[in-house]
Design an enzyme around this catalytic site. Structure first.
Site, PDB file in Angstrom:
ATOM      1  N   GLU A 129      40.754   1.761  31.386  1.00 15.23           N
ATOM      2  CA  GLU A 129      41.550   1.400  32.556  1.00 15.23           C
ATOM      3  C   GLU A 129      40.728   0.728  33.659  1.00 15.23           C
ATOM      4  O   GLU A 129      40.660   1.211  34.794  1.00 15.23           O
ATOM      5  CB  GLU A 129      42.282   2.633  33.087  1.00 15.23           C
ATOM      6  CG  GLU A 129      43.227   3.228  32.067  1.00 15.23           C
ATOM      7  CD  GLU A 129      44.069   4.386  32.586  1.00 15.23           C
ATOM      8  OE1 GLU A 129      43.810   4.850  33.717  1.00 15.23           O
ATOM      9  OE2 GLU A 129      44.972   4.830  31.863  1.00 15.23           O
ATOM     10  N   GLU A 175      46.462   6.017  25.040  1.00 17.91           N
ATOM     11  CA  GLU A 175      46.972   7.147  25.819  1.00 17.91           C
ATOM     12  C   GLU A 175      48.473   6.992  25.980  1.00 17.91           C
ATOM     13  O   GLU A 175      48.972   5.895  26.202  1.00 17.91           O
ATOM     14  CB  GLU A 175      46.352   7.224  27.226  1.00 17.91           C
ATOM     15  CG  GLU A 175      44.895   7.593  27.291  1.00 17.91           C
ATOM     16  CD  GLU A 175      44.380   7.705  28.733  1.00 17.91           C
ATOM     17  OE1 GLU A 175      45.203   7.945  29.657  1.00 17.91           O
ATOM     18  OE2 GLU A 175      43.171   7.534  28.932  1.00 17.91           O
TER      19      GLU A 175
END
Length: 428
Positions: free
Chosen positions: A161, A340
């Protein structure tokens, strides 16, 4: 959904995900410093021993295999490996090597993240991401990581991220390093792209052709006021900058961000072109964007538009956005891994239905030709959730944070049925 769309292919991978700081415990890094400075939403919260995965890893591997997982995502903690600049801790490297070997012995394919938000305490002071030297420092760290991965056939994620790191740490100043500067944000973004490229090169030189990518948090976006042209423009510009700028840089070698008054860059990085073997997607929710007439000109809101109830962390339960996100990444022409996806469900009752609806979107995307090859649930265990501290619970296994006892939630049975049967079934 037609019956033919209920089944995953035999080689589809189901697994679980964790990150070092959130589960291992006993780590001194920039987040530990941030906590002591009282910068969390709960200013007295401390990660500390986390859930003691560093010592309980064999138990946790067994828990993963018990739910049918065949892949286990971890991160390597840079602060353990290089606690002082230029000094590598051989015991830490050997410790990770031992853990990865045992993971393989349990029948779990390692998915290894080199950078999952955290940094050694020296990094921001000496070689922050907005300085060019950061790229060389990360290259040297990646070279040591490559050595410990030899012979493991691991899938490697260089950065988790990166846009969250930049938005929170460089634009909002809400997480380390606590900077709020659009120009420095863009310099740091460029260096993170370059750091991915040099890390991939180090991995390739040591390991041969290795499956390498990033994990990008991707939000579905909607205008807060459907009739407002400025809100609609924010959806277009924000979606491109947040969801796709990093992915596109690693695909085309062109880094483009255009958020007027906030952050803008146009840089050609030809060395970054075609520099991933897979596209990693982290998907959780949808955000509604509203233009406000003051910097940074954007408000994020989560709305319960379908009456499903916001998740316990306050996010919209919007599986429909998952399908759109997967359609969007088809453009990159690479295999897709869900690195995720999960829900903060503190009572433990909503997670089976969440899994059912989101896995259904994965099958729908595959039916449209999106090459989704793996799904890693976030997370195996309840853990420390960054600025939120100890409140959220994303785990398939409930953890008593006092005793550290792990107990299965109802989602464990559901996940096991799907993962072992390779078939989407309705939750009980």
């Amino acid at each position: 959904m037609r019956t033919s769309e209920q089944t995953f292919p035999a080689d589809f991978t189901f697994g679980v995900a964790t990150s070092a700081y959130q589960v291992e415990g006993g780590i001194e890094n920039d987040w530990a410093e941030w906590e002591r400075a009282g910068r969390l939403k709960e200013p007295h919260a401390r990660c500390g021993r986390a859930v003691d995965h560093w010592n309980r890893y064999e138990e946790d591997y067994r828990l993963a295999t018990a739910v049918g997982a065949t892949a286990f995502r971890i991160s390597l903690e840079w602060a353990r490996i290089e606690p002082e600049r230029g000094r590598f801790d051989e015991a830490a490297l050997e410790g990770y090597r031992e853990r990865l070997l045992k993971m393989k012995a349990c029948g779990l394919t390692p998915v290894v993240t080199l950078h999952h938000f955290t940094h050694p305490t020296w990094f921001h002071r000496e070689t922050p991401w907005h300085q060019a030297e950061s790229v060389e420092v990360f290259r040297r760290y990646s070279r040591r990581c490559a050595a410990l991965l030899e012979g493991l056939d691991a899938r490697v994620i260089t950065f988790n991220e990166p846009m969250v790191l930049l938005l929170g740490g460089y634009l909002q100043g809400a997480i380390p390093p606590g900077i709020a500067d659009g120009a420095l944000t863009m310099k740091a973004l460029e260096n993170l792209v370059r750091a991915h490229v040099v890390a991939r090169r180090e991995l390739g030189e040591r390991l041969g052709r290795v499956q390498t990518g990033i994990s990008q948090n991707m939000l579905a976006f909607a205008p807060d006021r459907w009739w407002n042209p400025l809100d609609r423009a924010l959806v277009r510009l924000g979606g491109q900058a947040y969801n796709h700028a990093f992915h596109e840089a690693l695909s085309t070698g062109k880094l483009r961000v255009n958020m007027p008054g906030v952050a803008t860059t146009r840089v050609d990085l030809p060395e970054a072109r075609d520099s991933v073997e897979f596209v990693g997607v982290n998907y959780y929710s949808r955000a509604h964007l509203r233009f406000v007439p003051r910097p940074p000109f954007i408000e994020f809101k989560y709305r319960d538009t379908q009456g499903r109830g916001l998740t316990d962390i306050g996010w919209e339960d919007w599986p429909e956005g998952f399908l759109q996100t997967l359609r969007d990444v088809k453009r990159y022409g690479k295999p897709v891994w869900i690195t995720e996806n999960g829900i903060d469900d503190r009572a433990g009752t909503r997670r089976p239905q969440y899994l059912h609806t989101h896995l259904g979107q994965v099958l729908a995307a595959r039916a449209e030709g999106v090459d989704v090859q793996g799904y890693l649930y976030w997370s195996l265990l309840d853990n420390f959730e960054w600025l939120e501290g100890w409140g959220p619970r994303f785990g398939l296994y409930h953890v008593d944070f006092d005793t550290l006892e792990r107990k299965p939630t109802p989602a464990c049975d559901y996940f096991r049925q799907v993962a072992t049967g390779k078939r989407l079934v309705a939750p009980l």
